[in-house]
Design an enzyme around this catalytic site. Structure first.
Site, PDB file in Angstrom:
ATOM      1  N   SER A 165      -1.859   5.584   1.713  1.00  0.00           N
ATOM      2  CA  SER A 165      -3.002   4.682   1.836  1.00  0.00           C
ATOM      3  C   SER A 165      -2.964   3.960   3.177  1.00  0.00           C
ATOM      4  O   SER A 165      -1.942   3.913   3.852  1.00  0.00           O
ATOM      5  CB  SER A 165      -3.011   3.671   0.685  1.00  0.00           C
ATOM      6  OG  SER A 165      -3.129   4.335  -0.567  1.00  0.00           O
ATOM      7  N   LEU A 208       0.879  -1.162   0.000  1.00  0.00           N
ATOM      8  CA  LEU A 208       0.000   0.000   0.000  1.00  0.00           C
ATOM      9  C   LEU A 208       0.917   1.213   0.000  1.00  0.00           C
ATOM     10  O   LEU A 208       1.933   1.218   0.704  1.00  0.00           O
ATOM     11  CB  LEU A 208      -0.889   0.021   1.245  1.00  0.00           C
ATOM     12  CG  LEU A 208      -2.046  -0.987   1.312  1.00  0.00           C
ATOM     13  CD1 LEU A 208      -2.695  -0.943   2.694  1.00  0.00           C
ATOM     14  CD2 LEU A 208      -3.081  -0.723   0.235  1.00  0.00           C
ATOM     15  N   ASP A 209       0.582   2.239  -0.788  1.00  0.00           N
ATOM     16  CA  ASP A 209       1.471   3.390  -0.828  1.00  0.00           C
ATOM     17  C   ASP A 209       1.410   4.166   0.486  1.00  0.00           C
ATOM     18  O   ASP A 209       0.569   3.922   1.349  1.00  0.00           O
ATOM     19  CB  ASP A 209       1.179   4.285  -2.037  1.00  0.00           C
ATOM     20  CG  ASP A 209      -0.217   4.884  -2.025  1.00  0.00           C
ATOM     21  OD1 ASP A 209      -0.621   5.422  -0.973  1.00  0.00           O
ATOM     22  OD2 ASP A 209      -0.906   4.837  -3.055  1.00  0.00           O
ATOM     23  N   MET A 210       2.313   5.110   0.628  1.00  0.00           N
ATOM     24  CA  MET A 210       2.484   5.812   1.898  1.00  0.00           C
ATOM     25  C   MET A 210       1.206   6.524   2.338  1.00  0.00           C
ATOM     26  O   MET A 210       0.896   6.589   3.528  1.00  0.00           O
ATOM     27  CB  MET A 210       3.632   6.818   1.774  1.00  0.00           C
ATOM     28  CG  MET A 210       4.092   7.400   3.082  1.00  0.00           C
ATOM     29  SD  MET A 210       5.619   8.364   2.869  1.00  0.00           S
ATOM     30  CE  MET A 210       6.045   8.691   4.577  1.00  0.00           C
TER      31      MET A 210
END
Length: 254
Positions: free
Chosen positions: A117, A113-115
């Site tokens: 999210s 998951l990106d930063m």
């Protein structure tokens, strides 16, 4: 320790696979560690990934001994916003692995998951299991709650079910349903089966609907549920066997 021939698996695993099963890194990252001279077996630094780790061998990474792989274990983790899903960041930004309890064994993430999210992230001690859970052939639905700026056009949202191309990148079918509209923002439930990097953000930005918040609430049969932010909870071995079969949680021979 010996160089791998045609009988791989009979007496051990290739060292990169062994490291992945021990939860050190993905097999690809383990191969990179070997190329960088960071891995040793029985005190001998390796340059060749085609080496089998046999019972009784001592494996170290950066001179730190690594425990042999045990049975595959899996955890649900509620990732907070603002953490990177990476083992180390050259810019010194915080990572999920720095925030996990000290009692946790070495684990790798199932996907990312990106930063910006948050929500459900699966963690496992077994890199091979991670790759299996990530593979599109599972057909597992990944479901998100998404808050966007603006009011979506129903026809445009419905068209995502056929897939969409954004800046030359083809994205597969995305199921999206409108849940609520509050002022200038809307909440959607979004489901997809194969998520590319920042896919939801890029697709809705393309539609003129920038994402304000993105929460993953399910990954296949595994649910975020009421797990608190930053919380981590192991998936029972019985549940793993039910969902993935007996082989998914077997204890390796070496």
């Amino acid at each position: 320790m010996r160089r791998a021939g045609t009988a791989e698996g009979a007496a051990g695993d290739r060292v990169a696979k062994w490291l992945a099963r021990a939860g050190v890194a993905s097999r690809r990252d383990a191969e990179r560690m070997i190329a960088e001279g960071r891995v040793a077996v029985n005190g001998r630094r390796l340059a060749d990934p085609a080496v089998l780790v046999e019972p009784g061998d001592t494996v170290t990474v950066d001179r730190v001994p690594i425990d042999p792989p045990g049975r595959a274990r899996l955890w649900r983790y509620h990732k907070p916003k603002g953490l990177l899903v990476t083992a180390r960041d050259p810019e010194g930004r915080p990572t999920i692995f720095e925030k996990l309890p000290d009692t946790m064994p070495r684990v790798v993430s199932v996907g990312r998951l990106d930063m910006g999210s948050e929500g459900l992230l699966l963690l496992t001690t077994d890199g091979g299991l991670a790759r299996r859970l990530e593979h599109p052939e599972n057909g597992w639905v990944r479901r998100y709650r998404v808050r966007i700026h603006g009011r979506p056009d129903p026809a445009a949202v419905a068209s995502l079910a056929k897939g969409i191309t954004v800046e030359g990148i083809r994205y597969g079918p995305i199921e999206a349903g409108l849940d609520a509209v509050k002022g200038e923002a809307s909440w959607l439930t979004v489901s997809l089966r194969e998520g590319k990097n920042r896919e939801i953000r890029r697709v809705f930005e393309h539609l003129g609907l920038p994402v304000l918040r993105l929460i993953r609430v399910a990954y296949g049969p595994f649910q975020l549920g009421l797990l608190p932010r930053g919380g981590v909870e192991e998936v029972p071995a019985k549940v793993l066997r039910e969902q993935l079969g007996q082989d998914a949680v077997r204890k390796p021979k070496a």
